[in-house]
Design a protein around this motif. Structure first.
Motif, mmCIF file in Angstrom:
data_model
loop_
_atom_site.group_PDB
_atom_site.id
_atom_site.type_symbol
_atom_site.label_atom_id
_atom_site.label_comp_id
_atom_site.label_asym_id
_atom_site.label_seq_id
_atom_site.Cartn_x
_atom_site.Cartn_y
_atom_site.Cartn_z
ATOM 1 N N THR A 290 45.125 64.696 -60.930
ATOM 2 C CA THR A 290 46.047 65.459 -60.101
ATOM 3 C C THR A 290 47.444 64.869 -60.240
ATOM 4 N N GLN B 45 44.871 73.498 -65.670
ATOM 5 C CA GLN B 45 44.086 73.078 -64.506
ATOM 6 C C GLN B 45 42.606 73.260 -64.835
ATOM 7 N N ALA C 18 40.795 70.101 -55.999
ATOM 8 C CA ALA C 18 42.206 69.812 -56.223
ATOM 9 C C ALA C 18 42.589 70.256 -57.631
ATOM 10 N N ALA D 101 43.445 69.424 -60.841
ATOM 11 C CA ALA D 101 43.452 68.332 -61.813
ATOM 12 C C ALA D 101 43.810 68.897 -63.182
#
Length: 371
Positions: free
Chosen positions: A139, A171, A183, A185
């Motif tokens: 992230t 992502q 999240a 990442a």
């Protein structure tokens, strides 16, 4: 108007052409990957619903698992592209479009973080960030402090954003999967897809694809969609293979000769268009589908673009898929004016279609007209 002047296309005719290109006049049985490719991607910064709902509005027989499977198999990816926003695109478009759109991200970085990055060796930063992100997805909250460890006088958030804008970062799942959280990442597109970026992408091809999905369009429309500037020369170069029109304000519009341009009186069915849908974001003049008096009702000052109700080819309200405390889902529609009985039935049917796609729910609620 002299005999050689381009024909005039009224706002309604332009709207019907756009809806036809977007498959919002009639749904298709095309595959999700083919539709994503045709549209040049779906805006996807709000995860995960908008791309799924955008495909649902256009495709027959579409299920959440089809798109989630494409993401998991790396056939489509989430990456910053047009207008420096996250888009869901095919793997091939990721590798081709990102080099073309790079100037948009570079300028955005300069505008937002230029002072905080002044004097920094950006080449060294990018090289270090690439190693860290290809080691494993991270992230930006993880990446920033790692980059700041050797640059203690720098803002970690600015360092992470420099990596975002100067590297082609995708992502990775579970981000973007239906019914799953996670999240954002990131790793590089090259590492994730196992292929390099296109070394010679074509602006001409980009413009032609835009016209196929969004035309007829002006130079300003093309530039609004992608975020690039100075594209007049591109359309001028392509003009011999295009047809031209003018809108009611006299602006020159370009189009593909064989692209659909339905009659202005072609019926346009009720549709529930996804939040952040590029239907509303890809023209300098949006009035072909979005009446100017309603723009502020679906595009909020903080950058949110609400789901839109289309009636007779025009935005006539907003809508949302809500989830109650007990997990029950409801489609809530906020019309901007009176809804006829026939349109009400069509709105309810479209809402029930969304609920079925999402796994069922508590029904469709049409609020009183919001004037």
């Amino acid at each position: 108007m002299s005999p050689g002047d381009p024909a005039v296309l009224g706002t309604r005719a332009l709207g019907r052409a756009l809806l036809a290109r977007q498959h919002l006049l009639a749904r298709t049985t095309a595959t999700p990957a083919a539709m994503i490719g045709h549209l040049g991607g779906l805006q996807a910064q709000a995860a995960p619903q908008p791309p799924y709902l955008g495909l649902l509005a256009r495709l027959d027989g579409f299920t959440p698992e089809q798109l989630s499977g494409l993401i998991e198999r790396r056939e489509v990816v989430r990456i910053a592209l047009q207008r420096s926003t996250i888009h869901l695109v095919t793997a091939e478009d990721c590798l081709t479009l990102r080099p073309l759109i790079q100037p948009v991200l570079t300028q955005g970085l300069r505008n937002s973080y230029g002072k905080r990055l002044a004097g920094l060796d950006l080449d060294a930063l990018v090289a270090e960030a690439r190693v860290l992100l290809e080691e494993r997805p991270r992230t930006f909250q993880e990446l920033g402090p790692l980059l700041a460890a050797t640059r203690p006088d720098r803002d970690p958030a600015a360092l992470a954003q420099a990596a975002r804008c100067l590297l082609p970062l995708v992502q990775v799942p579970p981000r973007g999967l239906w019914g799953k959280g996670g999240a954002a990442a990131h790793t590089t597109a090259e590492a994730w897809l196992g292929r390099p970026l296109d070394p010679a992408p074509s602006l001409d091809a980009l413009a032609l694809r835009y016209l196929a999905a969004f035309g007829p369009a002006s130079v300003a429309d093309l530039q609004k969609w992608c975020g690039l500037s100075r594209l007049a020369a591109v359309l001028k170069r392509l003009a011999p293979q295009l047809v031209t029109f003018r809108d009611e304000q006299g602006r020159l519009l370009y189009d593909l000769p064989d692209a659909p341009r339905p009659d202005a009186d072609t019926p346009a069915p009720v549709r529930l268009v996804a939040p952040f849908d590029n239907l509303l974001l890809s023209h300098a003049d949006r009035t072909r589908v979005l009446p100017e008096e309603y723009r502020g009702r679906v595009m909020t000052p903080n950058g949110i673009v609400l789901g839109s109700l289309l009636v007779n080819g025009l935005v006539a309200g907003s809508w949302e898929l809500t989830e109650g405390r007990g997990g029950g889902r409801t489609v809530v529609v906020h019309p901007f004016g009176a809804v006829t009985p026939a349109d009400r039935g069509a709105v309810e049917a479209e809402g029930e279609r969304v609920l079925a796609f999402a796994g069922g729910g508590d029904g469709v609620r049409i609020e009183a007209a919001d004037r």
